[in-house]
Design an enzyme around this catalytic site. Structure first.
Site, mmCIF file in Angstrom:
data_model
loop_
_atom_site.group_PDB
_atom_site.id
_atom_site.type_symbol
_atom_site.label_atom_id
_atom_site.label_comp_id
_atom_site.label_asym_id
_atom_site.label_seq_id
_atom_site.Cartn_x
_atom_site.Cartn_y
_atom_site.Cartn_z
ATOM 1 N N GLU A 175 50.251 0.710 -6.186
ATOM 2 C CA GLU A 175 49.288 -0.312 -6.622
ATOM 3 C C GLU A 175 49.709 -1.702 -6.181
ATOM 4 O O GLU A 175 50.862 -1.947 -5.848
ATOM 5 C CB GLU A 175 49.093 -0.287 -8.134
ATOM 6 N N GLU A 318 53.832 -0.822 -5.473
ATOM 7 C CA GLU A 318 53.277 -0.437 -4.169
ATOM 8 C C GLU A 318 53.377 1.066 -3.899
ATOM 9 O O GLU A 318 52.822 1.564 -2.930
ATOM 10 C CB GLU A 318 53.970 -1.165 -3.000
#
Length: 359
Positions: A175, A318
């Site tokens: 994310e 991430e």
């Protein structure tokens, strides 16, 4: 696959016990003391149960990075401005972020999804599934409507379905969204009953006064919106985030397709907590990659009943921890596929033979 979240949940079935048992039996016949590979053996048994294959391999895998903005950034809870979200999305698409580096090392695709970035982004490789231009400020009003939260979950499910249709069999959650540790802390606090101060962490690296302010913002958002802890979608819509909702869909979608899903850090684990609230069976398809520096993370993993494989003091998100865990999944698969058994290697297994005096 159905048109509603409930339709997808109905497709999530228990793990295949016969394959798990066969995998455990095979592991005990390999040239090593039983259980000596620890969590890798547990993982191998789980992967067999998920796929129905005693010796699985995952040649095509995808890291799905959901990107969205958060209105709560207006409250000054991050060390970075909200503009960093779209800038980082372009960095992912250019291949310059940490997740891109780790993905190349692990031979994984990075699928970057704009599910709620507060900017108009255009790139041939960007998956645009924008539900709205970022959430509202949850300290003032609900982050989004229930319909928007449901649409974001369904968007995550659809991204998985498209990837499965192209041959992907293993997923990693990732994310990007400035402010998303604040939303995650709020969701965690409601679903676990743990006080906001114990749920919030330093996120992007905030100082002590900002940390206390962040906790008070979470408290205010919960008091204002009164999310129902028994209704995960209500919690998600009132104090969550669009990328958290998208990742919830990724997790449910992976489980419905009998694909393992590697859970990254704090934000991904909170999405996993929502997925568990919607379908407890989904937890069996999750692999916890690492324990991050966010103080709430290990408590969320405990709520999920998951044991992380790595502890690297990371707090980047991430999908970076998830990408590194792919090497451990490969290791577990290769042990099943390549390691000799006592029989094939002609080695004594150490088990007493019938009728032989071993005194």
């Amino acid at each position: 696959m159905g048109n509603s979240i409930l339709d997808v949940i109905k497709l999530i079935s228990p793990l295949q016990g016969e394959a798990s048992a066969s995998a455990a039996e095979h592991l005990d016949r390999l040239t090593k003391p039983p259980g000596s590979l620890g969590k890798l053996e547990t993982l191998a048994v789980q992967l067999a149960g998920i796929t129905g294959q005693v010796r699985p391999s995952f040649d095509k895998r995808a890291i799905i990075v959901m990107a969205a903005d958060h209105g709560v950034c207006e409250e000054g809870i991050s060390a970075f401005p909200a503009e960093v979200t779209p800038q980082m999305v372009l960095n992912f698409l250019a291949g310059g972020a940490a997740i891109n580096v780790f993905a190349r090392q692990a031979a994984a695709d990075v699928l970057c999804v704009d599910i709620g970035v507060n900017a108009e982004l255009s790139h041939p490789d960007l998956l645009v599934r924008k539900i709205r231009m970022g959430t509202a400020n949850m300290a003032v009003r609900p982050a989004m409507s229930r319909a928007e939260a449901e649409a974001a979950v369904l968007a995550g499910i659809a991204v998985v379905k498209e990837a499965v249709n192209k041959g992907t069999t293993l997923f990693v959650t990732g994310e990007m969204g400035i402010g998303n540790t604040t939303a995650s802390a709020a969701v965690m606090s409601v679903l676990t009953g743990i006080a906001p101060m114990e749920c919030v962490g330093r996120g992007t690296g905030i100082d002590e006064p900002t940390l206390r302010h962040k906790a008070s913002v979470v408290e205010r958002a919960i008091a204002l919106n009164q999310p129902d802890a028994q209704d995960p979608l209500d919690v998600l819509s009132k104090v969550g985030g669009l990328e958290i909702a998208g990742l919830t869909g990724v997790i449910l979608g992976a489980a419905a397709h009998r694909c393992p899903v590697v859970i990254d850090g704090f934000i991904s684990s909170v999405a996993a907590l929502i997925a568990k609230g919607l379908c407890a069976e989904a937890v069996n398809y999750m692999v916890a990659s690492h324990h991050s520096q966010e103080p709430g993370h290990i408590q969320v993993l405990r709520e999920l009943g998951l044991s992380p494989m790595l502890e690297l003091d990371m707090r980047l998100g991430e999908g970076t921890g998830g990408a590194l865990a792919l090497h451990l999944i490969d290791g577990a698969c290769r042990i099943m596929n390549e390691m000799a058994t006592f029989e094939s290697a002609g080695i004594s297994s150490g088990e007493p033979s019938a009728g032989v005096d071993t005194r």
